[in-house]
Design a protein around this motif. Sequence first.
Motif, mmCIF file in Angstrom:
data_model
loop_
_atom_site.group_PDB
_atom_site.id
_atom_site.type_symbol
_atom_site.label_atom_id
_atom_site.label_comp_id
_atom_site.label_asym_id
_atom_site.label_seq_id
_atom_site.Cartn_x
_atom_site.Cartn_y
_atom_site.Cartn_z
ATOM 1 N N ILE A 16 0.840 -1.210 0.000
ATOM 2 C CA ILE A 16 0.000 0.000 0.000
ATOM 3 C C ILE A 16 0.866 1.247 0.000
ATOM 4 C CG2 ILE A 16 -1.672 1.322 1.357
ATOM 5 C CD1 ILE A 16 -2.848 -1.338 2.303
ATOM 6 N N TRP A 17 1.946 1.221 0.756
ATOM 7 C CA TRP A 17 2.882 2.354 0.816
ATOM 8 C C TRP A 17 3.449 2.630 -0.578
ATOM 9 C CZ3 TRP A 17 4.072 3.944 6.059
ATOM 10 C CH2 TRP A 17 4.871 5.081 6.135
ATOM 11 N N ILE A 18 3.843 1.568 -1.287
ATOM 12 C CA ILE A 18 4.388 1.732 -2.635
ATOM 13 C C ILE A 18 3.330 2.300 -3.578
ATOM 14 C CG2 ILE A 18 5.292 0.493 -4.638
ATOM 15 C CD1 ILE A 18 6.609 -1.464 -2.711
ATOM 16 N N LEU A 19 2.094 1.798 -3.478
ATOM 17 C CA LEU A 19 1.024 2.258 -4.357
ATOM 18 C C LEU A 19 0.688 3.729 -4.115
ATOM 19 C CD1 LEU A 19 -1.374 -0.835 -4.296
ATOM 20 C CD2 LEU A 19 0.193 -0.139 -6.112
ATOM 21 N N VAL A 20 0.644 4.127 -2.852
ATOM 22 C CA VAL A 20 0.338 5.526 -2.535
ATOM 23 C C VAL A 20 1.452 6.438 -3.044
ATOM 24 C CG1 VAL A 20 0.051 7.182 -0.655
ATOM 25 C CG2 VAL A 20 -1.147 5.004 -0.577
#
Length: 321
Positions: free
Chosen positions: A102-106
């Motif tokens: 999720i961190w990478i996607l955000v």
Amino acid sequence: MTDTQRRTAIGPDAGSAAPTPRRRRRLRRLTKRDRVLLIVLLGIPLLADLAFVWFPAVTSVVLSFTSWNGVGAIQPWVGTQEYKFAFTVDPQFWPAVLHNVIWILVFGLIATPLGMLIAVILDRNLKGSRIYQSVFFMPVMLSLALIGIIWELMYSQNFGLINTLLGRTGGDAINWIGNPNLNLGAVLVAASWRQVGYVMILYLAGLKGVDTSLREAAQIDGANPWQTFWRVIFPVLKPINVVIIVITVIESLRAYDIIYIMSHGTVLPGLELLSMLVTQYIIGQTTRIGYGSALATVLLVISLVPIIIFLVQSFRKEDKA
């Protein structure tokens, strides 16, 4: 036989092999003092890199195949037992992996496009653009730990700025960090605040290096600003895009400081990250060096993927050149 006759006898490709003996002759011309200085200048960084990067990395990989708890002699070799425990038993492992994704996607789908948009706007030499650049770049100069302190004050349940602006005080205040449904998003907002400025500076530097004749040619062909950017400018920024992708992935995987500060060093529900789990098991109360090293090895393997991609791209450019 002279050098010219030797090149003629061997062929036109002989010139490609000529630099090797020339370099050797140049090295022979170095004095003893120059050689010592060269060894020192190359040796100290190499030793520091081996001592502080490669030795800990290799040691972590080796310890990941043991069940050592940090006390006494290193326990016998247990093979992949710690990895099996992470993948099949540990209830925090897969949530941590999910949160890292999720961190990478955000960062990749929100912070990066936003930073690129700001860079494109500021590249048009707007009035006061330098002031805007300074404002957006200021968070980049701050450490993630300091950013965590700043946003922790803003998210504070008792006297935080955000709760005050929302009129949520006292028992009606929102617990931004303690609520597992809100804390990950709250921390991502704080981390993106810095990431947007970082991406903006990289894209702004890339845009400044674009040949102005490309824009002029696009305008002559009747392209609007949107078409000019996506069809002419953006393809030229491919090297910058590769760098930003690598940085985005690495920054997402190594996220630790800001989480540690805002969660006060504990792994809160909703804020599980691989980096936090590594710290918890290596230096936390439940010390399991072997299992913490296994998690660190998993994080290392994942981190190597964008680094290898970046190196492959770099070597391809050198070969083409």
